[in-house]
Design a protein around this motif. Structure first.
Motif, PDB file in Angstrom:
ATOM      1  N   HIS A   5      11.213  -3.671  -5.611  1.00 40.72           N
ATOM      2  CA  HIS A   5      10.270  -2.658  -5.148  1.00 40.72           C
ATOM      3  C   HIS A   5      10.431  -2.497  -3.649  1.00 40.72           C
ATOM      4  CE1 HIS A   5       5.943  -1.622  -3.887  1.00 40.72           C
ATOM      5  NE2 HIS A   5       6.570  -0.510  -4.218  1.00 40.72           N
ATOM      6  N   ASP A   6      10.780  -1.280  -3.224  1.00 40.53           N
ATOM      7  CA  ASP A   6      10.916  -0.955  -1.812  1.00 40.53           C
ATOM      8  C   ASP A   6       9.757  -0.037  -1.448  1.00 40.53           C
ATOM      9  OD1 ASP A   6      11.523   0.062   0.688  1.00 40.53           O
ATOM     10  OD2 ASP A   6      13.664   0.258   0.286  1.00 40.53           O
ATOM     11  N   PRO A   7       8.653  -0.586  -0.908  1.00 45.48           N
ATOM     12  CA  PRO A   7       7.475   0.241  -0.656  1.00 45.48           C
ATOM     13  C   PRO A   7       7.711   1.359   0.348  1.00 45.48           C
ATOM     14  CG  PRO A   7       7.210  -1.939   0.310  1.00 45.48           C
ATOM     15  CD  PRO A   7       8.435  -2.002  -0.541  1.00 45.48           C
ATOM     16  N   ASP A 125       1.577   3.661   9.621  1.00 38.25           N
ATOM     17  CA  ASP A 125       2.055   2.629   8.709  1.00 38.25           C
ATOM     18  C   ASP A 125       1.522   2.911   7.315  1.00 38.25           C
ATOM     19  OD1 ASP A 125       1.668  -0.130   7.273  1.00 38.25           O
ATOM     20  OD2 ASP A 125       3.171  -0.478   8.833  1.00 38.25           O
ATOM     21  N   LEU A 126       2.338   2.712   6.299  1.00 34.54           N
ATOM     22  CA  LEU A 126       1.910   3.033   4.942  1.00 34.54           C
ATOM     23  C   LEU A 126       0.748   2.162   4.482  1.00 34.54           C
ATOM     24  CD1 LEU A 126       3.178   0.772   2.713  1.00 34.54           C
ATOM     25  CD2 LEU A 126       5.277   1.832   3.481  1.00 34.54           C
ATOM     26  N   GLU A 127       0.547   0.993   5.136  1.00 36.18           N
ATOM     27  CA  GLU A 127      -0.575   0.125   4.790  1.00 36.18           C
ATOM     28  C   GLU A 127      -1.785   0.346   5.689  1.00 36.18           C
ATOM     29  OE1 GLU A 127      -0.869  -1.870   2.219  1.00 36.18           O
ATOM     30  OE2 GLU A 127       1.108  -1.276   1.499  1.00 36.18           O
ATOM     31  N   ILE A 180       1.879   6.504 -10.496  1.00 35.74           N
ATOM     32  CA  ILE A 180       1.525   5.222 -11.109  1.00 35.74           C
ATOM     33  C   ILE A 180       1.703   4.084 -10.111  1.00 35.74           C
ATOM     34  CG2 ILE A 180       2.127   3.580 -12.932  1.00 35.74           C
ATOM     35  CD1 ILE A 180       3.004   6.094 -14.601  1.00 35.74           C
ATOM     36  N   GLY A 181       2.815   4.084  -9.397  1.00 38.42           N
ATOM     37  CA  GLY A 181       3.095   2.992  -8.468  1.00 38.42           C
ATOM     38  C   GLY A 181       2.284   3.045  -7.191  1.00 38.42           C
TER      39      GLY A 181
END
Length: 284
Positions: A5-7, A125-127, A180-181
């Motif tokens: 998994h490459d977020p 940042d994606l987080e 979904i992911g």
């Protein structure tokens, strides 16, 4: 085996999918102007659905951009409610508010706000946390989850409008995988019916064809979703294609039909437990 998994790459693809799908939705809304108000959902006409998507973009833009403000007193319920009833109140009030603001034409508003959301979040940042007061006082999603949720809104409500107006609308399997992911991993725990799941003890292996592979642990009115296989053996495995899972999860197709067509299959030690997924987690 744990999936690779490459977020960062997944988030990049989700942003591209959102840009493409929002553009398709805007074109659909423009193409169906003047067709009246055909029923798209039990409580909403096609223009109401467009207004709902506009309201969704409004609130997400308000969370990431100082250019956007929302009168939360008009939208949020006065008392604390479970997730489902809370969202019914929020959605109804938000549609009323946005229709007063933009009238019955949501296409231009969605086009501008989709561009704004993607522009403002491009360097985040994606987080990074995104406040979401409409879900409750505590939850704060990430930029990645918010992007995936906006993609799901465009995909599913584009389908609603297309069905109501007799227009074509395709959900790309890769876009469904991204929802979904990126989104459902966060939304399923939020949407959990804690009363229905109060005595739950279930580990479900959700194998989406082509990915992602998710492990859902229900225990004592909580749900944890991971991509890493837990140490215990799953009670059951659900194998599904990504579009079918979205259609069933969002109540756009009945579960029995997906099973009859072989697009949703249960196996493992206790396969009869698989239908509990939709009972424990109503449509997000």
């Amino acid at each position: 085996m744990t999936e690779r998994h490459d977020p960062i790459a997944e988030h990049r693809r989700t942003r591209a999918a959102l840009a493409e799908t929002a553009d398709r939705l805007v074109r659909l809304l423009r193409d169906t102007r003047g067709l009246g108000s055909p029923r798209a959902l039990p409580a909403w006409s096609a223009p109401d659905v467009g207004a709902h998507v506009a309201a969704v973009f409004l609130v997400y833009c308000s969370s990431v951009s100082p250019e956007e403000t929302v009168d939360w007193d008009r939208i949020l319920p006065e008392a604390e409610l479970p997730f489902g009833p809370r969202m019914a109140v929020v959605n109804g009030r938000a549609v009323t508010m946005i229709k007063e603001q933009i009238g019955g034409d949501s296409a231009d508003f969605i086009a501008e706000r989709a561009d704004r959301f993607l522009r403002v979040t491009a360097d985040l940042d994606l987080e990074a946390p995104v406040a979401t007061p409409w879900y409750g006082p505590d939850p704060a999603l990430t930029v990645a989850a918010s992007t995936g949720l906006l993609l799901s809104e465009c995909l599913m409500h584009g389908l609603d409008i297309a069905r109501a107006t007799g227009r074509p609308w395709r959900i790309d399997p890769d876009h469904a995988r991204l929802v979904i992911g990126q989104a459902l991993t966060t939304m399923m725990p939020l949407a959990l019916d804690r009363v229905a799941a109060r005595d739950a003890d279930l580990l479900l292996d959700l194998a989406v064809r082509g990915g992602p592979r998710l492990y859902l642990t229900f225990r004592d009115a909580t749900l944890t979703v991971t991509r890493d296989a837990p140490p215990r053996t799953p009670d059951c495995r659900v194998s599904t294609d990504p579009v079918t899972f979205l259609m069933v999860a969002f109540h756009r197709t009945p579960q029995w039909r997906a099973i009859a067509l072989g697009r949703l299959r249960a196996s493992g030690r206790r396969p009869w437990l698989a239908p509990r997924l939709t009972r424990y987690v109503p449509a997000p």
